[in-house]
Scaffold this active site. Structure first.
Site, short mmCIF file in Angstrom:
data_model
loop_
_atom_site.label_atom_id
_atom_site.label_comp_id
_atom_site.label_asym_id
_atom_site.label_seq_id
_atom_site.Cartn_x
_atom_site.Cartn_y
_atom_site.Cartn_z
N SER A 59 0.85 -1.19 0.00
CA SER A 59 0.00 0.00 0.00
C SER A 59 0.88 1.23 0.00
CB SER A 59 -0.93 0.01 1.22
OG SER A 59 -0.16 0.08 2.42
N HIS A 100 -3.02 7.34 -4.26
CA HIS A 100 -3.06 6.16 -3.38
C HIS A 100 -3.15 4.91 -4.23
CE1 HIS A 100 -6.00 3.08 -1.93
NE2 HIS A 100 -5.11 2.98 -0.95
N ASN A 117 -3.10 0.35 -3.58
CA ASN A 117 -2.80 -0.84 -2.78
C ASN A 117 -3.26 -2.07 -3.54
OD1 ASN A 117 -5.31 -2.26 -1.35
ND2 ASN A 117 -5.76 -0.08 -1.49
N GLU A 146 1.36 2.19 13.32
CA GLU A 146 2.12 3.10 12.48
C GLU A 146 1.94 2.78 11.00
OE1 GLU A 146 3.63 5.81 13.41
OE2 GLU A 146 3.16 5.44 15.51
#
Length: 374
Positions: free
Chosen positions: A176, A190, A192, A336
């Site tokens: 991703s 973006h 993924n 994270e």
């Protein structure tokens, strides 16, 4: 096509409310660099009735000093779908990160390598406060685990609405990336791609053995440059057409529907392609299928503020609706890594409405009323 013979599992675990009982004293806990996974060797979810399984001891992921040659378990073949998908996403991570660093001209990625007690692991890379990129993240993970029923429903969406499995063993691998540029005229991008397997024998509780691919890529600008949007969609269509001309119209609509912010009645951006639960084609073909210019324009403070408002919409969608984020949070994934898609900065203003006919209004109109770009 039947699912692959070897099936297993990904990330980690939801904490369910514990039954009333005296609270044991726990050692001090640091939230830094912790992510959570049930250790299947120490905690069997099949050892007690589901009503008794209310809580689970959690463990953090283990930081690793070096990248392993593979995150697959020892009994896995490099020529299997799992092995080939892992190679594809790790090669893609290296290629994408090199291109991002080259475009920035100075900033470099911070890398964290981690592993899970139950098997697998991942590589997280983040670049922040560069010349071009406010934040760029490119993550890969190859993980095994057992997920609770609600995480399975988050992963499968509507397809699992009527299915009430027990704990589900699974395997998941994916890449991703989210790129947030500094310049408001450069779009957020973006993408993924992921491969997922579940594994529960027919005589055991849990989801049945199955596999699917998912992923996509979408464009989220603050301002519309029509030639850029058309070019982006043309590239996606060309990639889809190599495999099936029905892919692009199907996946484009899927993307428009998926990135819908219901409480705003608008889309997150200008779409792209999106697919999930995809297993109604040949697995080999799907494996192959799943395999850049406004950064220097001058801008005003007002244009930067509009970019920040649109970033707020990005945050709202990811935290409220995104299935990948929901799945990661429900399985106790590495925080994270899960939240790396969020921008460094964003903005909310009370009842903000752009002036009709303005460039900002044109973007909002396209988010409310999706267009056919190619």
């Amino acid at each position: 096509m039947p699912p692959p013979a070897a099936l297993s599992a990904s990330s980690s675990f939801t904490l369910l409310s514990p039954p009333p009982s005296p609270k044991p004293k726990l050692p001090p806990f640091s939230a830094r660099k912790h992510s959570f996974a049930i250790n299947p060797r120490r905690h069997s979810l099949h050892s007690a009735p589901s009503s008794a399984v209310r809580c689970a001891v959690i463990e953090k992921e283990t930081p690793e000093a070096h990248r392993p040659a593979t995150f697959l378990r020892e009994n896995s073949s490099s020529s299997s779908v799992r092995g080939r998908f892992e190679k594809m996403i790790r090669d893609a991570q290296d290629t994408v990160c090199a291109a991002i660093e080259a475009a920035d001209g100075g900033a470099t990625f911070k890398e964290d390598v981690w592993s899970r007690p139950g098997g697998g692991g991942g590589i997280s890379r983040v670049l922040q406060d560069g010349a071009v990129w406010e934040k760029a993240g490119v993550n890969v993970s190859v993980v095994y685990g057992v997920m609770p029923p609600e995480a399975y429903r988050a992963a499968k969406g509507a397809a699992a609405a009527d299915h009430k499995p027990g704990p589900v063993p699974f395997f998941a691998a994916g890449i991703s990336s989210v790129l947030h540029p500094k310049n408001p005229f450069a779009p957020t991008l973006h993408f993924n791609y992921r491969y997922f397997e579940t594994d529960a024998p027919q005589d055991a509780p849990g989801a049945p053995r199955q596999w699917w691919f998912g992923g996509g890529t979408d464009l989220t600008p603050a301002y519309i440059f029509e030639e850029d949007v058309k070019h982006f969609h043309s590239v996606q269509k060309s990639a889809c057409d190599k495999f099936d001309p029905a892919f692009y119209p199907r996946f484009k609509k899927w993307c428009d529907d998926y990135f819908y912010i219901r409480h705003r009645d608008e889309r997150r951006g200008l779409g792209g392609i999106f697919f999930d639960d995809l297993n109604d084609y040949d697995q080999e073909m799907l494996l192959s299928f799943a395999t850049e210019k406004r950064k220097d324009l001058p801008f005003t403070d007002e244009q930067k503020a509009w970019q920040q408002l649109r970033r707020g919409r990005y945050v709202e969608f990811n935290l409220v609706y995104d299935r990948g984020t929901t799945f990661g949070l429900k399985t106790g994934g590495r925080i994270e890594s899960i939240l790396v898609s969020l921008p460094l900065t964003s903005r909310w203003e009370y009842d903000h409405k752009p002036e009709e006919g303005s460039e900002e209004w044109k973007l909002l109109d396209a988010c409310i009323n999706p267009k056919e770009w190619v």
